[in-house]
Enzyme design. Structure first.
Site, mmCIF file in Angstrom:
data_model
loop_
_atom_site.group_PDB
_atom_site.id
_atom_site.type_symbol
_atom_site.label_atom_id
_atom_site.label_comp_id
_atom_site.label_asym_id
_atom_site.label_seq_id
_atom_site.Cartn_x
_atom_site.Cartn_y
_atom_site.Cartn_z
ATOM 1 N N HIS A 49 0.831 -1.216 0.000
ATOM 2 C CA HIS A 49 0.000 0.000 0.000
ATOM 3 C C HIS A 49 0.862 1.260 0.000
ATOM 4 O O HIS A 49 0.438 2.303 0.489
ATOM 5 C CB HIS A 49 -0.951 0.037 1.200
ATOM 6 C CG HIS A 49 -1.704 -1.244 1.403
ATOM 7 N ND1 HIS A 49 -2.903 -1.521 0.796
ATOM 8 C CD2 HIS A 49 -1.383 -2.363 2.118
ATOM 9 C CE1 HIS A 49 -3.313 -2.737 1.142
ATOM 10 N NE2 HIS A 49 -2.402 -3.280 1.941
ATOM 11 N N SER B 76 14.577 21.486 -17.115
ATOM 12 C CA SER B 76 13.391 22.286 -17.405
ATOM 13 C C SER B 76 13.848 23.564 -18.084
ATOM 14 O O SER B 76 14.911 24.094 -17.776
ATOM 15 C CB SER B 76 12.679 22.609 -16.092
ATOM 16 O OG SER B 76 11.867 23.757 -16.260
ATOM 17 N N LYS C 180 15.759 21.776 -11.935
ATOM 18 C CA LYS C 180 15.078 20.508 -12.223
ATOM 19 C C LYS C 180 15.958 19.484 -12.937
ATOM 20 O O LYS C 180 16.736 19.819 -13.816
ATOM 21 C CB LYS C 180 13.838 20.759 -13.104
ATOM 22 C CG LYS C 180 12.706 21.460 -12.412
ATOM 23 C CD LYS C 180 12.094 20.662 -11.263
ATOM 24 C CE LYS C 180 11.269 19.502 -11.761
ATOM 25 N NZ LYS C 180 10.048 19.928 -12.453
ATOM 26 N N GLU D 238 9.481 8.053 -17.395
ATOM 27 C CA GLU D 238 8.137 8.599 -17.621
ATOM 28 C C GLU D 238 7.627 8.215 -19.013
ATOM 29 O O GLU D 238 6.461 7.846 -19.193
ATOM 30 C CB GLU D 238 8.138 10.125 -17.468
ATOM 31 C CG GLU D 238 8.288 10.568 -16.015
ATOM 32 C CD GLU D 238 8.457 12.079 -15.878
ATOM 33 O OE1 GLU D 238 7.904 12.827 -16.697
ATOM 34 O OE2 GLU D 238 9.176 12.513 -14.955
#
Ligand code: ARG
Length: 460
Positions: A158, A279, A285, A292
């Protein structure tokens, strides 16, 4: 004969430009060309052996096809939409080169059994490539597992800290998934590797053919035993895409974990810069773009599976033009999967593990609570009672802001007098790991045994 009709003079008007483009497949099926030629050469050799095609015609076909392959490889083959697909483009070029012998090639054959054969030859080669790249990715995961056979990290259920595991054990979970993926690919290959040629348009042919000879020349294990089925079903392509979807789903799960672990809030790993981007506005970043995209591309491959199943579901026997739509999803599935596996193998070699952060997370999460419960059971307490005792102990530790291993023996004995000084050996993460010492458990020696088993399997 009008040139606008590749197939016959039966028609009174040519198709419109739009229809021609809509129905043509050559823009994408030309990548089957070398497999198409391989199939044609085997078909011609079979016709010759069976006395249907002369030696001279066979020799001319071989020469002509040799030139065509050279032209294709050199980029000198001009594909024509007027000729609809790869099959008619190649055949027309052959006839331009060698005359009547080229026109005899299509004896006892149809594009229906021809295209089914081409796809199977192509897919068989893709499966072999994919199985090789799965093994390469497994090797890179095994290297990472071996370097981290003792590295403690929290195991989650979980997404809550559950029990200590090793990072090596965690990596091995993916090695297992990929082993089943490779098995599925290999199993699917058996059903891909059967010969449709000889089915002709749908009913077989009047010529005295020897399908087993063609199968043998092309390295097929068997022939398709029903001509209607041979030209129409694409279940083998669906099966492959389903197997490919599962590989992508497994890699999507791993991607999700890498993304999470690389978040500064978690900080378990770092991914090498060559797999990340920055970024354009936020200078700080570093984004895990590759994982992804893998997660994103898994949706694309699953989409192809749905496309193919849907393509098949309402088709009456035998061949229907619908089946031309099998190629783009299938091609893209294989391309996406192969690129993903290759990049993943390299990316996993570029992972930096941060053991301190993993260990700190284990200590914050009461990950050894089950070990304390098991300890009490071994001292004679029923498990349900020990579960309750430990729940109370954890609540106390949580209020104090400490781990249960930090409580004094005196304090622990307030919860159960069965607790003795030896308890501290099971309350550390290392003690917890060492006790799970059975096949499939997370004890470091078991992790090493699994690594050795996988390495032997991959070497064999
Ligand atoms: N381009 C077709 C395909 O990809 C080849 C078979 C066409 N056969 C036919 N009778 N129209 O499926």
């Amino acid at each position: 004969m009008q040139d606008t009709h590749a197939w016959s003079g039966r028609f009174s008007e040519p198709v419109s430009e739009l229809v021609k483009k809509y129905t043509a497949s050559v823009t994408f099926d030309n990548r089957l060309a070398e497999f198409d030629i391989e199939g044609s050469l085997a078909h011609a050799a079979m016709l010759n052996k069976c006395g249907v095609l002369s030696d001279a015609d066979l020799a001319a076909i071989r020469d002509g096809m040799g030139e065509i392959i050279a032209d294709i490889r050199a980029g000198n083959f001009e594909w024509s939409v007027d000729l609809e697909d790869v099959h008619m483009n190649v055949e027309r070029r052959l006839t331009d080169k060698i005359g009547d012998a080229g026109k005899r090639l299509h004896t006892g054959r149809s594009r229906n059994d021809q295209v089914a054969t081409d796809i199977r030859l192509w897919l068989r080669a893709q499966i072999d490539t994919i199985v090789g790249f799965i093994a390469e990715l497994q090797t890179s995961l095994l290297d990472l597992a071996e370097a981290n056979a003792d590295t403690v990290m929290p195991g989650f259920t979980h997404l809550q800290v559950a029990q200590p595991v090793t990072f090596g054990h965690h990596m091995l979970a993916y090695v297992e998934m990929l082993s089943r993926d490779a098995e599925r690919m290999t199993d699917c290959r058996k059903r891909v590797n059967r010969l449709p040629l000889g089915a002709a348009a749908l009913a077989g042919t009047t010529f005295p053919i020897d399908r087993f000879y063609t199968a043998q020349l092309l390295g097929f294990d068997d022939v398709c035993h029903n001509s209607l089925d041979a030209v129409s079903d694409r279940d083998f392509a669906i099966e492959f895409t389903a197997a490919a979807s599962l590989v992508m789903v497994h890699l999507s799960r791993l991607s999700e974990e890498l993304i999470l672990w690389m978040s500064p809030r978690v900080g378990f790993i770092d991914i090498a810069d060559r797999f990340c981007t920055g970024s354009s506005i936020m200078p700080q970043k570093k984004n895990p773009d590759v994982p992804e995209l893998v997660r994103g591309k898994s949706g694309r491959v699953v989409g192809h599976l749905i496309a193919l199943v849907t393509l098949m579901k309402a088709q009456p026997l035998a061949y229907n033009k619908d089946n031309q739509e099998d190629k783009e999803p299938l091609f893209d599935t294989a391309d996406t999967l192969i690129d993903t596996l290759r990049i993943y193998a390299d990316m996993m070699r570029g992972i930096t593990v941060k053991p301190e952060a993993m260990r700190a997370a284990v200590l914050q999460g009461f990950a050894t609570a089950t070990d304390l419960a098991d300890y009490l059971v071994k001292k004679g307490m029923p498990f349900r009672d020990s579960h309750e005792v430990v729940a109370l102990t954890v609540r106390h530790a949580e209020l104090q802001g400490v781990d249960i291993a930090d409580l004094s023996l005196e304090k622990l004995r307030e919860f159960s007098t069965l607790i003795e000084a030896d308890v501290f050996t099971v309350l550390t993460p290392e003690g917890s790991l060492a006790q799970r010492d059975h096949v499939g458990g997370t004890a470091p020696n078991q992790v090493r045994a699994q690594i050795a088993r996988h390495r032997a399997r991959l070497a064999g």
